[in-house]
Design a protein around this motif. Structure first.
Motif, PDB file in Angstrom:
ATOM      1  N   GLU A  56       0.811  -1.212   0.000  1.00 23.15           N
ATOM      2  CA  GLU A  56       0.000   0.000   0.000  1.00 23.15           C
ATOM      3  C   GLU A  56       0.856   1.279   0.000  1.00 23.15           C
ATOM      4  N   TYR A  57       2.142   1.136   0.323  1.00 18.75           N
ATOM      5  CA  TYR A  57       2.995   2.313   0.531  1.00 18.75           C
ATOM      6  C   TYR A  57       4.093   2.458  -0.531  1.00 18.75           C
ATOM      7  N   LEU A  58       4.056   1.620  -1.545  1.00 17.14           N
ATOM      8  CA  LEU A  58       5.158   1.591  -2.507  1.00 17.14           C
ATOM      9  C   LEU A  58       5.290   2.891  -3.298  1.00 17.14           C
ATOM     10  N   GLU A  59       4.202   3.544  -3.604  1.00 17.48           N
ATOM     11  CA  GLU A  59       4.280   4.735  -4.458  1.00 17.48           C
ATOM     12  C   GLU A  59       4.844   5.939  -3.723  1.00 17.48           C
ATOM     13  N   GLU A  60       4.552   6.065  -2.439  1.00 16.04           N
ATOM     14  CA  GLU A  60       4.928   7.269  -1.705  1.00 16.04           C
ATOM     15  C   GLU A  60       6.200   7.127  -0.879  1.00 16.04           C
ATOM     16  N   TYR A  61       6.555   5.894  -0.522  1.00 22.48           N
ATOM     17  CA  TYR A  61       7.632   5.688   0.446  1.00 22.48           C
ATOM     18  C   TYR A  61       8.813   4.933  -0.144  1.00 22.48           C
ATOM     19  N   GLU A  62      10.014   5.315   0.282  1.00 23.42           N
ATOM     20  CA  GLU A  62      11.152   4.403   0.220  1.00 23.42           C
ATOM     21  C   GLU A  62      10.993   3.434   1.380  1.00 23.42           C
ATOM     22  N   ILE A  63      11.479   2.212   1.204  1.00 27.50           N
ATOM     23  CA  ILE A  63      11.213   1.173   2.197  1.00 27.50           C
ATOM     24  C   ILE A  63      12.520   0.494   2.589  1.00 27.50           C
ATOM     25  N   PHE A  64      12.710   0.369   3.912  1.00 29.01           N
ATOM     26  CA  PHE A  64      13.943  -0.220   4.444  1.00 29.01           C
ATOM     27  C   PHE A  64      13.580  -1.344   5.405  1.00 29.01           C
ATOM     28  N   VAL A  65      14.373  -2.419   5.394  1.00 29.78           N
ATOM     29  CA  VAL A  65      14.125  -3.563   6.275  1.00 29.78           C
ATOM     30  C   VAL A  65      14.964  -3.404   7.539  1.00 29.78           C
ATOM     31  N   GLY A  66      14.284  -3.148   8.662  1.00 27.76           N
ATOM     32  CA  GLY A  66      14.962  -2.964   9.944  1.00 27.76           C
ATOM     33  C   GLY A  66      14.862  -4.203  10.813  1.00 27.76           C
ATOM     34  N   ILE A  67      15.261  -5.342  10.257  1.00 26.56           N
ATOM     35  CA  ILE A  67      15.184  -6.632  10.945  1.00 26.56           C
ATOM     36  C   ILE A  67      16.597  -7.168  11.111  1.00 26.56           C
ATOM     37  N   ASP A  86      11.431   1.004  -3.743  1.00 29.22           N
ATOM     38  CA  ASP A  86      12.638   1.825  -3.689  1.00 29.22           C
ATOM     39  C   ASP A  86      13.292   1.599  -2.329  1.00 29.22           C
ATOM     40  N   ILE A  87      14.474   1.005  -2.347  1.00 26.95           N
ATOM     41  CA  ILE A  87      15.158   0.610  -1.113  1.00 26.95           C
ATOM     42  C   ILE A  87      16.435   1.435  -0.987  1.00 26.95           C
ATOM     43  N   PRO A  88      16.549   2.280   0.029  1.00 26.18           N
ATOM     44  CA  PRO A  88      17.728   3.154   0.143  1.00 26.18           C
ATOM     45  C   PRO A  88      18.899   2.485   0.858  1.00 26.18           C
ATOM     46  N   VAL A  89      19.996   3.204   0.917  1.00 21.69           N
ATOM     47  CA  VAL A  89      21.137   2.906   1.794  1.00 21.69           C
ATOM     48  C   VAL A  89      21.095   3.919   2.929  1.00 21.69           C
ATOM     49  N   LEU A  90      21.313   3.469   4.156  1.00 21.13           N
ATOM     50  CA  LEU A  90      21.351   4.376   5.300  1.00 21.13           C
ATOM     51  C   LEU A  90      22.769   4.419   5.859  1.00 21.13           C
ATOM     52  N   ILE A  91      23.326   5.621   5.965  1.00 18.48           N
ATOM     53  CA  ILE A  91      24.686   5.810   6.486  1.00 18.48           C
ATOM     54  C   ILE A  91      24.645   6.887   7.550  1.00 18.48           C
TER      55      ILE A  91
END
Length: 205
Positions: A56-67, A86-91
């Motif tokens: 439901e959130y693919l169009e508006e959000y970048e998505i990251f797996v915090g597991i 859209d999956i970002p890199v977090l630094i």
């Protein structure tokens, strides 16, 4: 680039991921999904649903797996790929990343990390607080380098391997996929088989 970030997983690792995302000052809105429906907020950030609703959130959000679990993180990440997320890199702003370093999507690099030049870090990895990865390393996908772990130059770490807190890997070594290296362990020769290794130097148990 989207202005909203959704993090799957609101527990311990997800909290650290969210804190890094906030410090990056890149997203105007950050929210969680978590399958524990009793969690309504985490570090002051709203949990807006369960992970099965991610589509439901693919169009508006970048998505990251915090597991934190490597295998679970891989499973969720690969589902996101099939959904064209859209999956970002977090630094973290206090990490030091050298020249010609490549970090693939879905990886988080935490505070105090040093990654030296010409290293490649695969997708979905956790490079945890205060760890160091020297030059010309190759960290494959879904690896977790724990806090205070140190890898010398030209080390290769295979998929889904986990290097425990304070572990040390000498230079020019290969570690197989699906290995667990215990806390404080010292690796001084190649590890060619999956398994759990502890001690100084490491031995398989």
């Amino acid at each position: 680039m989207k202005s909203k970030l959704l993090i799957i997983g609101a527990s311990g690792h997800g909290k650290v991921v969210a804190d890094i995302a906030m410090k990056m000052n890149r997203w105007q809105c950050i929210v969680f999904l978590d399958d524990d429906e009793s969690i309504e907020t985490s570090i002051g950030i709203d949990v807006i649903g369960t992970s099965d609703k991610v589509y439901e959130y693919l169009e508006e959000y970048e998505i990251f797996v915090g597991i934190g679990n490597n295998a679970t993180r891989q499973k969720v990440y690969e589902r996101l790929v099939t959904l064209n997320a859209d999956i970002p890199v977090l630094i973290h702003p206090n990490a030091v990343v050298g020249e010609k370093v490549k970090i693939e999507n879905g990886t988080v690099v935490m505070a105090g990390v040093v990654i030296n030049s010409c290293t490649k870090v695969g997708k979905g990895c956790i490079i945890n607080t205060g760890s160091s990865i020297d030059h010309d390393n190759y960290i494959e996908d879904y690896v977790h380098i724990s806090p205070g772990a140190h890898l010398a130059g030209a080390v290769k770490v295979g998929n889904r391997s986990w290097l425990g807190i304070g572990s040390i890997v000498s230079n020019n070594l290969n570690i197989s996929s699906d290995c667990k290296i215990g806390a404080g362990a010292v690796v001084i020769s190649d590890i060619t088989e999956a398994g759990t290794y502890i001690g100084v130097p490491v031995r398989r148990i």
